[in-house]
Design a protein around this motif. Structure first.
Motif, PDB file in Angstrom:
ATOM      1  N   LEU A 165     -20.489 -19.314 -13.824  1.00  0.00           N
ATOM      2  CA  LEU A 165     -21.247 -18.358 -14.639  1.00  0.00           C
ATOM      3  C   LEU A 165     -21.282 -16.986 -13.977  1.00  0.00           C
ATOM      4  N   PHE A 166     -21.525 -16.971 -12.684  1.00  0.00           N
ATOM      5  CA  PHE A 166     -21.572 -15.701 -11.970  1.00  0.00           C
ATOM      6  C   PHE A 166     -20.213 -15.009 -12.002  1.00  0.00           C
ATOM      7  N   ALA A 167     -19.146 -15.783 -11.842  1.00  0.00           N
ATOM      8  CA  ALA A 167     -17.798 -15.210 -11.890  1.00  0.00           C
ATOM      9  C   ALA A 167     -17.510 -14.624 -13.270  1.00  0.00           C
ATOM     10  N   TRP A 168     -17.887 -15.354 -14.321  1.00  0.00           N
ATOM     11  CA  TRP A 168     -17.668 -14.879 -15.690  1.00  0.00           C
ATOM     12  C   TRP A 168     -18.367 -13.538 -15.920  1.00  0.00           C
ATOM     13  N   TYR A 169     -19.638 -13.467 -15.541  1.00  0.00           N
ATOM     14  CA  TYR A 169     -20.383 -12.236 -15.786  1.00  0.00           C
ATOM     15  C   TYR A 169     -19.956 -11.100 -14.853  1.00  0.00           C
ATOM     16  N   SER A 170     -19.480 -11.415 -13.669  1.00  0.00           N
ATOM     17  CA  SER A 170     -18.974 -10.368 -12.771  1.00  0.00           C
ATOM     18  C   SER A 170     -17.690  -9.763 -13.306  1.00  0.00           C
ATOM     19  N   VAL A 171     -16.788 -10.625 -13.773  1.00  0.00           N
ATOM     20  CA  VAL A 171     -15.540 -10.129 -14.361  1.00  0.00           C
ATOM     21  C   VAL A 171     -15.841  -9.333 -15.623  1.00  0.00           C
ATOM     22  N   ARG A 172     -16.766  -9.836 -16.423  1.00  0.00           N
ATOM     23  CA  ARG A 172     -17.154  -9.143 -17.656  1.00  0.00           C
ATOM     24  C   ARG A 172     -17.746  -7.761 -17.357  1.00  0.00           C
ATOM     25  N   LEU A 173     -18.582  -7.687 -16.331  1.00  0.00           N
ATOM     26  CA  LEU A 173     -19.180  -6.407 -15.939  1.00  0.00           C
ATOM     27  C   LEU A 173     -18.103  -5.406 -15.520  1.00  0.00           C
ATOM     28  N   ALA A 174     -17.170  -5.841 -14.694  1.00  0.00           N
ATOM     29  CA  ALA A 174     -16.100  -4.937 -14.249  1.00  0.00           C
ATOM     30  C   ALA A 174     -15.236  -4.499 -15.437  1.00  0.00           C
ATOM     31  N   TRP A 175     -14.947  -5.433 -16.332  1.00  0.00           N
ATOM     32  CA  TRP A 175     -14.134  -5.105 -17.511  1.00  0.00           C
ATOM     33  C   TRP A 175     -14.859  -4.100 -18.407  1.00  0.00           C
ATOM     34  N   GLN A 176     -16.146  -4.316 -18.648  1.00  0.00           N
ATOM     35  CA  GLN A 176     -16.900  -3.394 -19.492  1.00  0.00           C
ATOM     36  C   GLN A 176     -17.039  -2.017 -18.837  1.00  0.00           C
ATOM     37  N   SER A 177     -17.206  -1.988 -17.531  1.00  0.00           N
ATOM     38  CA  SER A 177     -17.260  -0.697 -16.834  1.00  0.00           C
ATOM     39  C   SER A 177     -15.952   0.053 -16.996  1.00  0.00           C
ATOM     40  N   HIS A 178     -14.852  -0.681 -16.989  1.00  0.00           N
ATOM     41  CA  HIS A 178     -13.544  -0.062 -17.198  1.00  0.00           C
ATOM     42  C   HIS A 178     -13.414   0.447 -18.638  1.00  0.00           C
TER      43      HIS A 178
ATOM     44  N   ALA B 226     -16.110  -9.120  -8.391  1.00  0.00           N
ATOM     45  CA  ALA B 226     -15.583 -10.040  -9.394  1.00  0.00           C
ATOM     46  C   ALA B 226     -14.540 -10.981  -8.792  1.00  0.00           C
ATOM     47  N   ILE B 227     -13.627 -10.448  -8.001  1.00  0.00           N
ATOM     48  CA  ILE B 227     -12.607 -11.292  -7.382  1.00  0.00           C
ATOM     49  C   ILE B 227     -13.254 -12.275  -6.411  1.00  0.00           C
ATOM     50  N   GLY B 228     -14.203 -11.799  -5.623  1.00  0.00           N
ATOM     51  CA  GLY B 228     -14.904 -12.685  -4.701  1.00  0.00           C
ATOM     52  C   GLY B 228     -15.651 -13.789  -5.432  1.00  0.00           C
ATOM     53  N   ALA B 229     -16.266 -13.461  -6.561  1.00  0.00           N
ATOM     54  CA  ALA B 229     -16.991 -14.470  -7.339  1.00  0.00           C
ATOM     55  C   ALA B 229     -16.039 -15.495  -7.947  1.00  0.00           C
ATOM     56  N   VAL B 230     -14.878 -15.050  -8.406  1.00  0.00           N
ATOM     57  CA  VAL B 230     -13.884 -15.976  -8.966  1.00  0.00           C
ATOM     58  C   VAL B 230     -13.355 -16.914  -7.876  1.00  0.00           C
ATOM     59  N   VAL B 231     -13.047 -16.371  -6.713  1.00  0.00           N
ATOM     60  CA  VAL B 231     -12.543 -17.206  -5.619  1.00  0.00           C
ATOM     61  C   VAL B 231     -13.634 -18.182  -5.161  1.00  0.00           C
ATOM     62  N   MET B 232     -14.876 -17.740  -5.151  1.00  0.00           N
ATOM     63  CA  MET B 232     -15.978 -18.638  -4.795  1.00  0.00           C
ATOM     64  C   MET B 232     -16.116 -19.761  -5.819  1.00  0.00           C
ATOM     65  N   ALA B 233     -15.975 -19.447  -7.102  1.00  0.00           N
ATOM     66  CA  ALA B 233     -16.049 -20.478  -8.139  1.00  0.00           C
ATOM     67  C   ALA B 233     -14.929 -21.500  -7.948  1.00  0.00           C
ATOM     68  N   LEU B 234     -13.727 -21.022  -7.620  1.00  0.00           N
ATOM     69  CA  LEU B 234     -12.620 -21.938  -7.340  1.00  0.00           C
ATOM     70  C   LEU B 234     -12.926 -22.827  -6.138  1.00  0.00           C
ATOM     71  N   ALA B 235     -13.524 -22.246  -5.106  1.00  0.00           N
ATOM     72  CA  ALA B 235     -13.859 -23.019  -3.914  1.00  0.00           C
ATOM     73  C   ALA B 235     -14.921 -24.076  -4.216  1.00  0.00           C
ATOM     74  N   CYS B 236     -15.904 -23.731  -5.035  1.00  0.00           N
ATOM     75  CA  CYS B 236     -16.933 -24.712  -5.411  1.00  0.00           C
ATOM     76  C   CYS B 236     -16.331 -25.840  -6.242  1.00  0.00           C
ATOM     77  N   LEU B 237     -15.462 -25.490  -7.184  1.00  0.00           N
ATOM     78  CA  LEU B 237     -14.769 -26.518  -7.971  1.00  0.00           C
ATOM     79  C   LEU B 237     -13.879 -27.379  -7.067  1.00  0.00           C
ATOM     80  N   ASP B 238     -13.216 -26.754  -6.127  1.00  0.00           N
ATOM     81  CA  ASP B 238     -12.378 -27.459  -5.167  1.00  0.00           C
ATOM     82  C   ASP B 238     -13.202 -28.465  -4.376  1.00  0.00           C
ATOM     83  N   GLU B 239     -14.334 -28.038  -3.875  1.00  0.00           N
ATOM     84  CA  GLU B 239     -15.207 -28.944  -3.117  1.00  0.00           C
ATOM     85  C   GLU B 239     -15.704 -30.099  -3.984  1.00  0.00           C
TER      86      GLU B 239
END
Length: 169
Positions: A100-113, A135-148
């Motif tokens: 969820l955090f990754a989704w909203y972080s990417v969305r925020l960066a996209w909307q700012s653009h 946003a990239i850090g949040a996406v990589v963190m989401a991948l790491a949590c899913l990985d774990e």
């Protein structure tokens, strides 16, 4: 796939280290400017951008090394399937929240653009640029949590030792 994910986590940590060096340079530049009587506009804002980028990009690597703070009071009293169920629940909740955090972080960066949103500071930086690190850090963190979570589900996650006493200084 394992090699790719481990390289991704390590690469994000390396970029986080570069951001930390950038933060150091911004702080030193600000200090030198005060001491020598010159001012470089935007150093405070860029120091903040570097700090946020380094913090978010280091999250996944920190998780994979077992360095995140865990509340293990209940976990230490459980054994076998009860302990595994609690681990799966906790990792599932972490994965869901990080997604969820990754989704909203990417969305925020996209909307700012899209809206051409710029910093209100003197640097007038397009905000999507510093938000990209988050946003990239949040996406990589989401991948790491899913990985774990997947590793725990498949029974491939190593035993979690109580290393807290080793990490206290």
């Amino acid at each position: 796939m394992r090699k790719f994910l481990d390289s991704l986590y390590l690469g994000a940590a390396a970029v986080a280290a570069v951001f930390m060096v950038g933060l150091l340079i911004m702080v030193l530049l600000s200090i030198l400017g005060r001491q020598l009587g010159f001012h470089v506009p935007g150093t405070d804002a860029y120091a903040g951008y570097m700090m946020a980028g380094s913090g978010f990009l280091a999250l996944a690597h920190t998780l994979k090394r077992g360095e995140h703070i865990r509340v293990t009071l209940l976990l230490h009293h459980l054994q076998g399937s009860a302990r595994r169920a609690l681990e799966l629940w906790a990792l599932g909740a972490a994965a869901l929240l990080s997604l969820l955090f990754a989704w909203y972080s990417v969305r925020l960066a996209w909307q700012s653009h899209l809206f051409n949103d710029i910093s209100t500071s003197t640097d007038a930086t397009p905000l999507w640029l510093p938000q990209l690190g988050m946003a990239i850090g949040a996406v990589v963190m989401a991948l790491a949590c899913l990985d774990e979570w997947v590793l725990e589900w498949r029974g491939l996650r190593g035993p979690q030792t109580d290393g807290e006493s080793l990490r206290n200084e």
